[in-house]
Scaffold this active site. Structure first.
Site, PDB file in Angstrom:
ATOM      1  N   LYS A  14       0.831  -1.204   0.000  1.00 33.03           N
ATOM      2  CA  LYS A  14       0.000   0.000   0.000  1.00 33.03           C
ATOM      3  C   LYS A  14       0.872   1.263   0.000  1.00 33.03           C
ATOM      4  O   LYS A  14       2.093   1.166   0.209  1.00 33.03           O
ATOM      5  CB  LYS A  14      -0.923  -0.047   1.222  1.00 33.03           C
ATOM      6  CG  LYS A  14      -1.941  -1.196   1.186  1.00 33.03           C
ATOM      7  CD  LYS A  14      -2.865  -1.092   2.400  1.00 33.03           C
ATOM      8  CE  LYS A  14      -3.803  -2.276   2.531  1.00 33.03           C
ATOM      9  NZ  LYS A  14      -4.690  -2.125   3.715  1.00 33.03           N
ATOM     10  N   TYR A  54     -12.472  -2.254  -3.172  1.00 32.46           N
ATOM     11  CA  TYR A  54     -13.058  -2.356  -1.822  1.00 32.46           C
ATOM     12  C   TYR A  54     -14.569  -2.594  -1.824  1.00 32.46           C
ATOM     13  O   TYR A  54     -15.195  -2.574  -0.771  1.00 32.46           O
ATOM     14  CB  TYR A  54     -12.693  -1.123  -0.986  1.00 32.46           C
ATOM     15  CG  TYR A  54     -11.272  -1.196  -0.474  1.00 32.46           C
ATOM     16  CD1 TYR A  54     -10.870  -2.229   0.370  1.00 32.46           C
ATOM     17  CD2 TYR A  54     -10.323  -0.250  -0.848  1.00 32.46           C
ATOM     18  CE1 TYR A  54      -9.569  -2.322   0.825  1.00 32.46           C
ATOM     19  CE2 TYR A  54      -9.006  -0.332  -0.390  1.00 32.46           C
ATOM     20  CZ  TYR A  54      -8.641  -1.376   0.450  1.00 32.46           C
ATOM     21  OH  TYR A  54      -7.354  -1.470   0.905  1.00 32.46           O
ATOM     22  N   ASN A 155      -1.626  -0.394   7.342  1.00 32.75           N
ATOM     23  CA  ASN A 155      -1.070  -1.719   7.638  1.00 32.75           C
ATOM     24  C   ASN A 155      -0.235  -2.294   6.494  1.00 32.75           C
ATOM     25  O   ASN A 155      -0.038  -3.491   6.390  1.00 32.75           O
ATOM     26  CB  ASN A 155      -2.163  -2.682   8.116  1.00 32.75           C
ATOM     27  CG  ASN A 155      -3.309  -2.791   7.129  1.00 32.75           C
ATOM     28  OD1 ASN A 155      -3.193  -2.334   5.995  1.00 32.75           O
ATOM     29  ND2 ASN A 155      -4.406  -3.394   7.541  1.00 32.75           N
ATOM     30  N   HIS A 158      -1.996  -5.286   1.508  1.00 34.86           N
ATOM     31  CA  HIS A 158      -3.266  -5.980   1.314  1.00 34.86           C
ATOM     32  C   HIS A 158      -2.957  -7.350   0.734  1.00 34.86           C
ATOM     33  O   HIS A 158      -2.107  -7.478  -0.141  1.00 34.86           O
ATOM     34  CB  HIS A 158      -4.173  -5.221   0.334  1.00 34.86           C
ATOM     35  CG  HIS A 158      -5.301  -6.072  -0.171  1.00 34.86           C
ATOM     36  ND1 HIS A 158      -6.465  -6.235   0.543  1.00 34.86           N
ATOM     37  CD2 HIS A 158      -5.409  -6.865  -1.268  1.00 34.86           C
ATOM     38  CE1 HIS A 158      -7.250  -7.086  -0.110  1.00 34.86           C
ATOM     39  NE2 HIS A 158      -6.632  -7.482  -1.215  1.00 34.86           N
ATOM     40  N   GLU A 169     -10.060  -9.953  -7.456  1.00 32.31           N
ATOM     41  CA  GLU A 169      -9.069  -8.877  -7.350  1.00 32.31           C
ATOM     42  C   GLU A 169      -7.997  -8.978  -8.448  1.00 32.31           C
ATOM     43  O   GLU A 169      -7.567  -7.963  -8.985  1.00 32.31           O
ATOM     44  CB  GLU A 169      -8.404  -8.932  -5.968  1.00 32.31           C
ATOM     45  CG  GLU A 169      -9.377  -8.597  -4.844  1.00 32.31           C
ATOM     46  CD  GLU A 169      -8.806  -8.777  -3.443  1.00 32.31           C
ATOM     47  OE1 GLU A 169      -9.486  -8.386  -2.491  1.00 32.31           O
ATOM     48  OE2 GLU A 169      -7.678  -9.322  -3.300  1.00 32.31           O
TER      49      GLU A 169
HETATM   50  P1  GDP Z   1      -7.682  -7.432   5.883  1.00 29.85           P
HETATM   51  O1  GDP Z   1      -8.157  -8.283   4.752  1.00 29.85           O
HETATM   52  O2  GDP Z   1      -7.070  -8.216   6.993  1.00 29.85           O
HETATM   53  O3  GDP Z   1      -6.822  -6.278   5.477  1.00 29.85           O
HETATM   54  O4  GDP Z   1      -8.938  -6.763   6.567  1.00 29.85           O
HETATM   55  P2  GDP Z   1     -10.485  -6.788   6.177  1.00 29.85           P
HETATM   56  O5  GDP Z   1     -10.680  -7.193   4.747  1.00 29.85           O
HETATM   57  O6  GDP Z   1     -11.222  -7.491   7.240  1.00 29.85           O
HETATM   58  O7  GDP Z   1     -10.812  -5.252   6.323  1.00 29.85           O
HETATM   59  C1  GDP Z   1     -10.359  -4.360   5.359  1.00 29.85           C
HETATM   60  C2  GDP Z   1      -9.920  -3.106   6.053  1.00 29.85           C
HETATM   61  O8  GDP Z   1     -10.995  -2.589   6.853  1.00 29.85           O
HETATM   62  C3  GDP Z   1      -8.749  -3.244   7.023  1.00 29.85           C
HETATM   63  O9  GDP Z   1      -7.488  -3.130   6.383  1.00 29.85           O
HETATM   64  C4  GDP Z   1      -8.988  -2.099   7.989  1.00 29.85           C
HETATM   65  O10 GDP Z   1      -8.444  -0.898   7.496  1.00 29.85           O
HETATM   66  C5  GDP Z   1     -10.493  -1.982   8.015  1.00 29.85           C
HETATM   67  N1  GDP Z   1     -11.026  -2.671   9.185  1.00 29.85           N
HETATM   68  C6  GDP Z   1     -11.255  -4.001   9.327  1.00 29.85           C
HETATM   69  N2  GDP Z   1     -11.701  -4.295  10.547  1.00 29.85           N
HETATM   70  C7  GDP Z   1     -11.777  -3.106  11.211  1.00 29.85           C
HETATM   71  C8  GDP Z   1     -12.155  -2.736  12.546  1.00 29.85           C
HETATM   72  O11 GDP Z   1     -12.543  -3.559  13.390  1.00 29.85           O
HETATM   73  N3  GDP Z   1     -12.085  -1.400  12.863  1.00 29.85           N
HETATM   74  C9  GDP Z   1     -11.670  -0.452  11.977  1.00 29.85           C
HETATM   75  N4  GDP Z   1     -11.630   0.812  12.367  1.00 29.85           N
HETATM   76  N5  GDP Z   1     -11.309  -0.771  10.709  1.00 29.85           N
HETATM   77  C10 GDP Z   1     -11.344  -2.075  10.323  1.00 29.85           C
HETATM   78 MG    MG Z   2      -9.653  -8.276   3.330  1.00 25.99          MG
END
Ligand code: GDP
Ligand code: MG
Length: 206
Positions: A14, A54, A155, A158, A169
């Site tokens: 990212k 997204y 973070n 992705h 994707e």
């Molecule tokens: P990833 O696949 O592990 O990156 O995460 P997900 O697909 O579950 O979520 C996508 C993005 O949503 C994450 O990179 C976070 O920025 C955001 N996100 C996910 N879970 C949370 C949460 O519990 N709180 C907040 N504030 N953001 C979240």
């Molecule tokens: Mg994800």
């Protein structure tokens, strides 16, 4: 059982990873594991690509919203929105974050690549990540810091979460002729002298 020997995942370094000059460190973790990069390019995503990336089904929005609300409530913050509304706020922040600069987009292949890559990437929230993972080793961000700022957690990486997500994707970020078929040395090490035949057996699950 069919072994996912050639499973593919979309991985993005990212904008924070690019801006912090961590591209080499991040890529080398996947390379050293024995995973194969079959496509790679630098892309500055526009809003359309970011929105499509997204985009998620309603059930996923509901789940993301519920998780986010639970995390807020754990910190004693009451949220007056529905889970879907909360997820849409998160989505807007993610789109803003991913379009702030170029990303390095990769398609990475290997047996169980999705699971291996997610382990190497680490927990979404760096504060919850195990030492040795990208999110634990390379950033100090957390929801604790990012939520009050109303921004997405930075973070660094992705990685697709499932084969279905990966397919969607990869089709979004890469054209067919941008993906390459070649052999890695580790494939010969792992799959023995007669590795072509072994590979065939593995794919067919014999
Ligand atoms: P990833 O696949 O592990 O990156 O995460 P997900 O697909 O579950 O979520 C996508 C993005 O949503 C994450 O990179 C976070 O920025 C955001 N996100 C996910 N879970 C949370 C949460 O519990 N709180 C907040 N504030 N953001 C979240
Ligand atoms: Mg994800």
């Amino acid at each position: 059982m069919k072994t996912p020997l050639h499973e593919r995942s979309l991985v993005l370094v990212k904008p924070d990873g690019v801006q912090r000059a961590l591209v080499g460190d991040i890529i080398s973790r996947f390379e050293k594991k024995g995973l194969k990069i079959v496509g790679m390019k630098m892309v500055w995503a526009d809003a359309k690509l970011a929105e499509e990336h997204y985009d998620m089904p309603k059930e996923d929005k509901q789940a993301l919203g519920e998780r986010t609300i639970a995390a807020y409530e754990e910190k004693g913050k009451k949220i007056d929105k529905t889970p879907v509304e909360v997820a849409e706020d998160v989505q807007r922040r993610l789109i803003k974050y991913i379009t702030t600069g170029p990303v390095v987009a990769m398609v990475i292949e290997g047996a169980h690549s999705i699971a291996h890559i997610r382990k190497i990437r680490g927990h979404t929230n760096p504060l919850a990540a195990d030492v040795g993972t990208i999110t634990a080793d390379l950033t100090i961000d957390s929801y604790f810091i990012s939520d009050p700022d109303e921004r997405a957690i930075r973070n660094l990486v992705h990685a697709s979460g499932s084969p279905e997500e990966a397919k969607r994707e990869i089709d979004l970020w890469f054209k067919k002729d941008e993906l390459h078929d070649y052999d890695l040395a580790i494939e010969k090490v792992l799959y023995s002298k007669d590795w072509e035949a072994t590979r065939k057996d593995l794919v067919e699950g014999k």
